[in-house]
Scaffold this motif. Structure first.
Motif, PDB file in Angstrom:
ATOM      1  N   GLN A  73      14.717  -5.398 -17.298  1.00  0.00           N
ATOM      2  CA  GLN A  73      13.485  -6.032 -17.785  1.00  0.00           C
ATOM      3  C   GLN A  73      12.417  -6.242 -16.713  1.00  0.00           C
ATOM      4  OE1 GLN A  73      14.274  -9.529 -20.102  1.00  0.00           O
ATOM      5  NE2 GLN A  73      12.117  -9.946 -20.512  1.00  0.00           N
ATOM      6  N   PRO A  74      12.761  -6.765 -15.517  1.00  0.00           N
ATOM      7  CA  PRO A  74      11.688  -7.011 -14.531  1.00  0.00           C
ATOM      8  C   PRO A  74      11.347  -5.807 -13.663  1.00  0.00           C
ATOM      9  CG  PRO A  74      13.748  -7.899 -13.712  1.00  0.00           C
ATOM     10  CD  PRO A  74      14.046  -7.330 -15.071  1.00  0.00           C
ATOM     11  N   LEU A  75      12.050  -4.690 -13.815  1.00  0.00           N
ATOM     12  CA  LEU A  75      11.848  -3.593 -12.874  1.00  0.00           C
ATOM     13  C   LEU A  75      10.501  -2.891 -13.047  1.00  0.00           C
ATOM     14  CD1 LEU A  75      15.463  -2.113 -12.730  1.00  0.00           C
ATOM     15  CD2 LEU A  75      14.209  -3.215 -10.872  1.00  0.00           C
ATOM     16  N   GLN A  76      10.066  -2.676 -14.279  1.00  0.00           N
ATOM     17  CA  GLN A  76       8.769  -2.014 -14.463  1.00  0.00           C
ATOM     18  C   GLN A  76       7.601  -2.891 -14.016  1.00  0.00           C
ATOM     19  OE1 GLN A  76       7.740   0.801 -17.318  1.00  0.00           O
ATOM     20  NE2 GLN A  76       9.816   1.129 -18.110  1.00  0.00           N
ATOM     21  N   PRO A  77       7.581  -4.216 -14.330  1.00  0.00           N
ATOM     22  CA  PRO A  77       6.520  -5.058 -13.754  1.00  0.00           C
ATOM     23  C   PRO A  77       6.531  -5.056 -12.230  1.00  0.00           C
ATOM     24  CG  PRO A  77       7.606  -6.201 -15.563  1.00  0.00           C
ATOM     25  CD  PRO A  77       8.400  -4.953 -15.311  1.00  0.00           C
ATOM     26  N   TYR A  78       7.738  -5.006 -11.664  1.00  0.00           N
ATOM     27  CA  TYR A  78       7.831  -4.954 -10.202  1.00  0.00           C
ATOM     28  C   TYR A  78       7.257  -3.648  -9.667  1.00  0.00           C
ATOM     29  CZ  TYR A  78      10.019  -5.027  -5.538  1.00  0.00           C
ATOM     30  OH  TYR A  78      10.253  -5.003  -4.180  1.00  0.00           O
ATOM     31  N   LEU A  79       7.518  -2.544 -10.385  1.00  0.00           N
ATOM     32  CA  LEU A  79       6.929  -1.262  -9.993  1.00  0.00           C
ATOM     33  C   LEU A  79       5.407  -1.341  -9.976  1.00  0.00           C
ATOM     34  CD1 LEU A  79       8.721   1.791 -11.682  1.00  0.00           C
ATOM     35  CD2 LEU A  79       8.386   1.363  -9.247  1.00  0.00           C
ATOM     36  N   SER A  80       4.829  -1.948 -11.006  1.00  0.00           N
ATOM     37  CA  SER A  80       3.368  -2.068 -11.082  1.00  0.00           C
ATOM     38  C   SER A  80       2.816  -2.846  -9.897  1.00  0.00           C
ATOM     39  CB  SER A  80       2.966  -2.765 -12.390  1.00  0.00           C
ATOM     40  OG  SER A  80       3.275  -1.963 -13.504  1.00  0.00           O
ATOM     41  N   MET A  81       3.534  -3.907  -9.505  1.00  0.00           N
ATOM     42  CA  MET A  81       3.082  -4.673  -8.353  1.00  0.00           C
ATOM     43  C   MET A  81       3.226  -3.864  -7.066  1.00  0.00           C
ATOM     44  SD  MET A  81       1.854  -7.547  -9.322  1.00  0.00           S
ATOM     45  CE  MET A  81       1.813  -8.431  -7.759  1.00  0.00           C
ATOM     46  N   LEU A  82       4.331  -3.140  -6.933  1.00  0.00           N
ATOM     47  CA  LEU A  82       4.550  -2.336  -5.726  1.00  0.00           C
ATOM     48  C   LEU A  82       3.462  -1.290  -5.529  1.00  0.00           C
ATOM     49  CD1 LEU A  82       8.383  -1.536  -5.729  1.00  0.00           C
ATOM     50  CD2 LEU A  82       7.130  -2.848  -4.007  1.00  0.00           C
ATOM     51  N   LEU A  83       3.026  -0.693  -6.639  1.00  0.00           N
ATOM     52  CA  LEU A  83       2.059   0.398  -6.527  1.00  0.00           C
ATOM     53  C   LEU A  83       0.710  -0.071  -6.003  1.00  0.00           C
ATOM     54  CD1 LEU A  83       3.111   2.380  -9.693  1.00  0.00           C
ATOM     55  CD2 LEU A  83       3.274   3.152  -7.331  1.00  0.00           C
ATOM     56  N   GLY A  84       0.468  -1.361  -6.062  1.00  0.00           N
ATOM     57  CA  GLY A  84      -0.729  -1.888  -5.416  1.00  0.00           C
ATOM     58  C   GLY A  84      -0.678  -1.744  -3.910  1.00  0.00           C
ATOM     59  N   LEU A  85       0.520  -1.703  -3.344  1.00  0.00           N
ATOM     60  CA  LEU A  85       0.660  -1.558  -1.891  1.00  0.00           C
ATOM     61  C   LEU A  85       0.313  -0.159  -1.408  1.00  0.00           C
ATOM     62  CD1 LEU A  85       4.040  -3.469  -1.303  1.00  0.00           C
ATOM     63  CD2 LEU A  85       1.736  -4.277  -0.745  1.00  0.00           C
ATOM     64  N   VAL A  86       0.333   0.815  -2.309  1.00  0.00           N
ATOM     65  CA  VAL A  86       0.056   2.199  -1.905  1.00  0.00           C
ATOM     66  C   VAL A  86      -1.250   2.704  -2.511  1.00  0.00           C
ATOM     67  CG1 VAL A  86       2.485   2.754  -1.581  1.00  0.00           C
ATOM     68  CG2 VAL A  86       1.442   3.095  -3.819  1.00  0.00           C
ATOM     69  N   ASN A  87      -2.021   1.789  -3.072  1.00  0.00           N
ATOM     70  CA  ASN A  87      -3.233   2.181  -3.790  1.00  0.00           C
ATOM     71  C   ASN A  87      -4.496   1.850  -3.022  1.00  0.00           C
ATOM     72  OD1 ASN A  87      -4.249   3.394  -6.192  1.00  0.00           O
ATOM     73  ND2 ASN A  87      -4.947   1.393  -6.904  1.00  0.00           N
ATOM     74  N   ASP A  88      -4.339   1.631  -1.718  1.00  0.00           N
ATOM     75  CA  ASP A  88      -5.509   1.235  -0.916  1.00  0.00           C
ATOM     76  C   ASP A  88      -5.552   2.063   0.366  1.00  0.00           C
ATOM     77  OD1 ASP A  88      -7.787  -0.153  -0.120  1.00  0.00           O
ATOM     78  OD2 ASP A  88      -6.615  -1.701   0.887  1.00  0.00           O
ATOM     79  N   GLY A  89      -5.415   3.366   0.191  1.00  0.00           N
ATOM     80  CA  GLY A  89      -5.473   4.240   1.352  1.00  0.00           C
ATOM     81  C   GLY A  89      -4.370   3.996   2.361  1.00  0.00           C
ATOM     82  N   ASN A  90      -3.186   3.589   1.882  1.00  0.00           N
ATOM     83  CA  ASN A  90      -2.013   3.345   2.721  1.00  0.00           C
ATOM     84  C   ASN A  90      -2.191   2.189   3.701  1.00  0.00           C
ATOM     85  OD1 ASN A  90      -0.699   5.524   1.506  1.00  0.00           O
ATOM     86  ND2 ASN A  90      -1.449   6.968   3.045  1.00  0.00           N
ATOM     87  N   ARG A  91      -3.215   1.362   3.493  1.00  0.00           N
ATOM     88  CA  ARG A  91      -3.454   0.244   4.415  1.00  0.00           C
ATOM     89  C   ARG A  91      -2.287  -0.745   4.429  1.00  0.00           C
ATOM     90  NH1 ARG A  91      -6.115  -4.867   3.930  1.00  0.00           N
ATOM     91  NH2 ARG A  91      -6.342  -4.527   1.683  1.00  0.00           N
ATOM     92  N   LEU A  92      -1.655  -0.931   3.272  1.00  0.00           N
ATOM     93  CA  LEU A  92      -0.592  -1.924   3.150  1.00  0.00           C
ATOM     94  C   LEU A  92       0.801  -1.309   3.055  1.00  0.00           C
ATOM     95  CD1 LEU A  92      -2.336  -4.074   0.371  1.00  0.00           C
ATOM     96  CD2 LEU A  92      -2.482  -4.420   2.847  1.00  0.00           C
ATOM     97  N   GLU A  93       0.860  -0.005   3.035  1.00  0.00           N
ATOM     98  CA  GLU A  93       2.106   0.676   2.683  1.00  0.00           C
ATOM     99  C   GLU A  93       3.261   0.373   3.622  1.00  0.00           C
ATOM    100  OE1 GLU A  93       3.836   5.241   2.308  1.00  0.00           O
ATOM    101  OE2 GLU A  93       1.673   4.895   2.217  1.00  0.00           O
TER     102      GLU A  93
END
Length: 427
Positions: free
Chosen positions: A94-114
């Protein structure tokens, strides 16, 4: 990029031999489970405390549920109902897909946070198999693998024969069989997404140091395994159906051969120096031989319907090949069961396997005897096993795509006001 890899060979620890794993219909490698990460390196980057807390809370919930699953499994003598398929498994998904959505924010800013946060996973069955990497894409890959393994675990629980209240032999319901096919395709979808959309985005150093469970070859083997087991269930249902023709059964069996052949080709290219790796190879070897036995059996029956001397001889050769592959599959099944970690016992025969065990020896012997009688006094009527027909495979992985980054990943909304002012003053 802050990559850290810890394995038994470089940590110097004594490796714990995995315990008995209960009954296995669907092979699932030892689950990799996450450990809590320190998200504090994200704070200086202008992210709001609410966003960081949400990311941390989602991961913590998954970690707690995974630990609960591991503790329940270790206490259970018959592990199959709880380990890999109990109620905790559904809670974990149940929580894995919401967690995926949050994780993808870390790679959605030109790798600044990756590469700011280290993510650590350990093997459920052997905690010396530990890998930590400072890569958000590594975490995305690990989560997709986890989702796929939980799905395979769910299918295993569905396909274990259940004791009925009427006292008859344990059996598997038709609903469980149909649902398991959907679950196999879902698992294949997660793995295919990982192969197509995540592996290519990993930095070279991360990709080079991936644990063997996450290599492209092993992910491909698991994906093909899921499709092969889905086709196996379909074959069993066709065998039970009065409407299914021999041609339909042969086609399904030939498709199985393709899936398992490709799975074996992938797994043979990987150095799997572990208990789970050896067991995985044996499982694929077993199922590949079983698929060839089924394909040659139905091919032989169809050839035997053509009333010519040559076709009868080819049918006999096909059925003899079926019997040889059936014996090979029996031997591989025994090797798989005895290889560590051992299975408590093989589940009762059911479905296509039960049918093949009963029919192949009888039909191969009967056709061979009839052929010998027809050709008494003749020579050179023995044929080599004929080639199997080449059918395109029908089952495909579900179309699973990475979700969009969570809506809370709005850089302006998540940057502290004072930091926005500092950023502007620099210009």
């Amino acid at each position: 990029m802050g990559c850290l890899v810890s394995t038994p060979s470089d940590s110097g620890g004594t490796r714990r031999r995995p315990a008995n794993v209960g009954e296995i219909v669907v092979f699932v490698p030892g689950l990799r489970i996450p450990k809590s990460s320190d998200f504090s390196p994200l704070q200086p980057e202008g992210l709001s405390s609410d966003l960081i807390q949400r990311l941390s809370a989602l991961q913590t919930g998954i970690v707690l549920l995974a630990d609960q699953e591991m503790q329940t499994a270790s206490k259970s003598k018959k592990k199959t109902a709880t380990r890999h398929g109990g109620s905790t498994q559904a809670d974990l998904q149940q929580p894995l897909q919401p967690y995926l959505s949050m994780l993808l924010g870390l790679v959605n800013d030109g790798n600044r946070l990756e590469h700011l946060v280290e993510f650590v996973w350990v093997n459920q069955e052997d905690d010396t198999e530990k890998t930590g990497m400072s890569s958000a894409w590594y975490e995305v890959l690990s989560v997709l693998h986890f989702m796929a393994m939980l799905s395979l675990s769910e299918a295993n629980a569905l396909l274990l024969p259940k004791t009925t209240t009427d006292g008859y032999q344990p059996k598997i319901s038709e609903d469980s069989k149909r649902n398991s096919v959907d679950i196999f395709l879902k698992a294949a979808g997660y793995l295919d997404c990982a192969i197509q959309n995540v592996i290519p985005r990993l930095p070279p150093d991360v990709r080079k140091n991936l644990p063997v469970d996450l290599t492209e070859e092993v992910l491909n083997a698991l994906c093909l395994q899921a499709l092969g087991q889905g086709a196996y269930i379909q074959l069993g249902m066709a065998i039970d159906s009065a409407k299914a023709t021999l041609a339909v059964k042969r086609r399904l069996a030939c498709e199985m051969v393709k899936y398992w052949q490709q799975a074996q080709e992938n797994i043979m290219n990987v150095s799997l120096a572990s208990y789970w790796g050896d067991k995985h190879r044996l499982f694929i070897k077993w199922k590949y031989a079983e698929a060839k036995a089924a394909a040659y059996y139905f091919h032989g029956l169809i050839l035997d319907e053509t009333n010519t001397e040559k076709s009868h001889a080819m049918a006999v050769a096909a059925l003899q090949a079926a019997e040889e592959f059936l014996n090979e599959s029996k031997k591989a099944s025994e090797q798989f069961s005895m290889a560590p970690p051992q299975s408590s016992r093989n589940p009762p025969l059911w479905g296509a396997t039960k049918y093949l065990y009963e029919r192949i020896p009888k039909d191969a012997s009967c056709r061979a005897r009839t052929n010998n009688e027809l050709h008494s006094g003749h020579e050179n009527f023995t044929e080599k096993a004929p080639p199997l027909p080449d059918f395109p495979v029908a089952l495909k992985p579900d179309d699973f795509s990475l979700p969009s980054p969570d809506a809370s990943w709005n850089l302006k909304g998540n940057m502290r006001k004072e930091q926005i002012g500092e950023t502007r003053s620099q210009f």
